[in-house]
Write an enzyme that holds these catalytic residues in place. Structure first.
Site, PDB file in Angstrom:
ATOM      1  N   CYS A  10      37.871  31.173  22.162  1.00  0.00           N
ATOM      2  CA  CYS A  10      36.491  31.340  22.639  1.00  0.00           C
ATOM      3  C   CYS A  10      36.598  32.051  23.975  1.00  0.00           C
ATOM      4  CB  CYS A  10      35.822  29.974  22.802  1.00  0.00           C
ATOM      5  SG  CYS A  10      34.203  30.040  23.595  1.00  0.00           S
TER       6      CYS A  10
ATOM      7  N   HIS B 250      34.872  31.917  26.475  1.00  0.00           N
ATOM      8  CA  HIS B 250      34.558  31.094  27.641  1.00  0.00           C
ATOM      9  C   HIS B 250      35.805  30.381  28.197  1.00  0.00           C
ATOM     10  CE1 HIS B 250      30.414  31.593  26.320  1.00  0.00           C
ATOM     11  NE2 HIS B 250      29.991  30.970  27.398  1.00  0.00           N
TER      12      HIS B 250
HETATM   13  N1  DGL Z   1      31.897  32.867  23.810  1.00  0.00           N
HETATM   14  C1  DGL Z   1      31.639  32.403  22.461  1.00  0.00           C
HETATM   15  C2  DGL Z   1      32.913  32.574  21.638  1.00  0.00           C
HETATM   16  O1  DGL Z   1      33.833  33.273  22.052  1.00  0.00           O
HETATM   17  C3  DGL Z   1      31.193  30.977  22.315  1.00  0.00           C
HETATM   18  C4  DGL Z   1      30.015  30.435  23.011  1.00  0.00           C
HETATM   19  C5  DGL Z   1      28.866  30.027  22.127  1.00  0.00           C
HETATM   20  O2  DGL Z   1      28.970  29.059  21.347  1.00  0.00           O
HETATM   21  O3  DGL Z   1      27.846  30.692  22.231  1.00  0.00           O
HETATM   22  O4  DGL Z   1      33.006  32.049  20.546  1.00  0.00           O
END
Ligand code: DGL
Length: 296
Positions: free
Chosen positions: A191, A193
């Site tokens: 992810c 994040h």
């Molecule tokens: N940044 C998103 C990812 O890479 C996840 C965040 C979300 O659930 O919106 O999967």
């Protein structure tokens, strides 16, 4: 027809894709980057493929008039759920995601082990899609892969919690312990994040576990793709960064600085109504021309 001077578009559900922007700026400092954070509609990780694909379609339709030389879906969830459809709907755009580069790096980091044990953490949708598992197994047939949804992490990060926050520590421990119990050799941060907590995650899983950050891998992938298409902007002035968001809370600019390691100009707000209207129109009309170089 895009040229070397055209911008790179990077999109995500929120702030996470800024980890990819940061990595791209490190390897390609002269490039103009347009970032789109769909902050009004995150998280994507708990939504269906149809919904996420529709959001991505709307964002790309909105930014299409910029004639981007490359579009990065800097969200593992959106990559897993929408990439195939979006590529077929925009055949003239160069579009890449974060999963293939992440999986490639994980397979490499497994080194010479015959049967490497690879852990993956990501949103519910990413893990459910099995996209990472398939991409890893394609490269390392004998790997044992353990994929774990960690749905609380992206919202905690969007909330701006520092890594020392007890809530963050509890969430990381709860999520990582079951993977550590499987004696993983490699952990994929599935992810965009999660790299924000990378150091804490590395410290928790220990030195023997290679932690793979899809942001770095994705940036190198973009560099390779632009290089082979002869679309890299020559050095000189640093590239501009312009951000668009669907919800313009003060938190975006504040947290963006943390994600990027630099202050940014206030983002431009785009209403989700405008996105809906554009994408339901078969021939989207161009938004007002956007001044990119002036927006550093
Ligand atoms: N940044 C998103 C990812 O890479 C996840 C965040 C979300 O659930 O919106 O999967």
């Amino acid at each position: 027809m895009p040229s070397a001077g055209s911008p790179i578009v990077v999109l995500d559900s929120g702030l996470g894709g800024l980890t990819v922007v940061r990595a791209i700026r490190q390897v390609l400092p002269a490039e103009d980057i347009v970032y789109f954070g769909d902050t009004a509609r995150l998280p994507y990780g708990s939504k269906s493929a149809a919904t996420v694909t529709n959001f991505v379609r709307q964002i790309i339709t909105y930014l299409y008039p910029l004639d981007p030389k490359h579009v990065v879906i800097a969200c593992n969830t959106a990559t897993a759920l929408s990439m195939a459809t979006i590529r077929s709907e925009f055949p003239d755009l160069n579009i890449s995601g974060v999963i293939e580069p992440g999986a490639r790096a994980a397979a490499l980091a497994a080194g010479r082990r015959q049967r490497p044990v690879i852990g993956i953490i990501g949103t519910e949708a990413t893990i459910r899609s099995r996209a990472y598992e398939q991409a890893i197994i394609r490269r390392r047939q004998l790997a044992k892969v353990f994929a774990l949804p960690t749905p609380l992490l992206a919202p905690i990060i969007e909330d701006g919690r520092a890594v020392e926050d007890p809530l963050v520590q509890i969430a990381l421990k709860q999520y990582l312990q079951p993977l550590m119990a499987k004696a993983i050799n490699v952990l994929v941060l599935g992810c965009t994040h999660y790299p924000i907590y990378r150091e804490a995650i590395s410290a928790m899983v220990g030195n023997n576990v290679a932690v793979i950050d899809s942001a770095d891998q994705c940036a190198q992938d973009v560099q390779r793709r632009l290089g082979s298409a002869n679309l890299q902007r020559a050095g000189g002035a640093p590239g501009a960064l312009r951000c668009f968001v669907t919800d313009n809370s003060p938190r975006f600019a504040m947290l963006a600085a943390r994600f990027l390691g630099l202050e940014i100009e206030p983002p431009t707000w785009v209403s989700t109504d405008e996105l809906h209207a554009l994408a339901s129109n078969s021939e989207p009309s161009a938004p007002e021309p956007m001044e990119l170089r002036a927006a550093v």
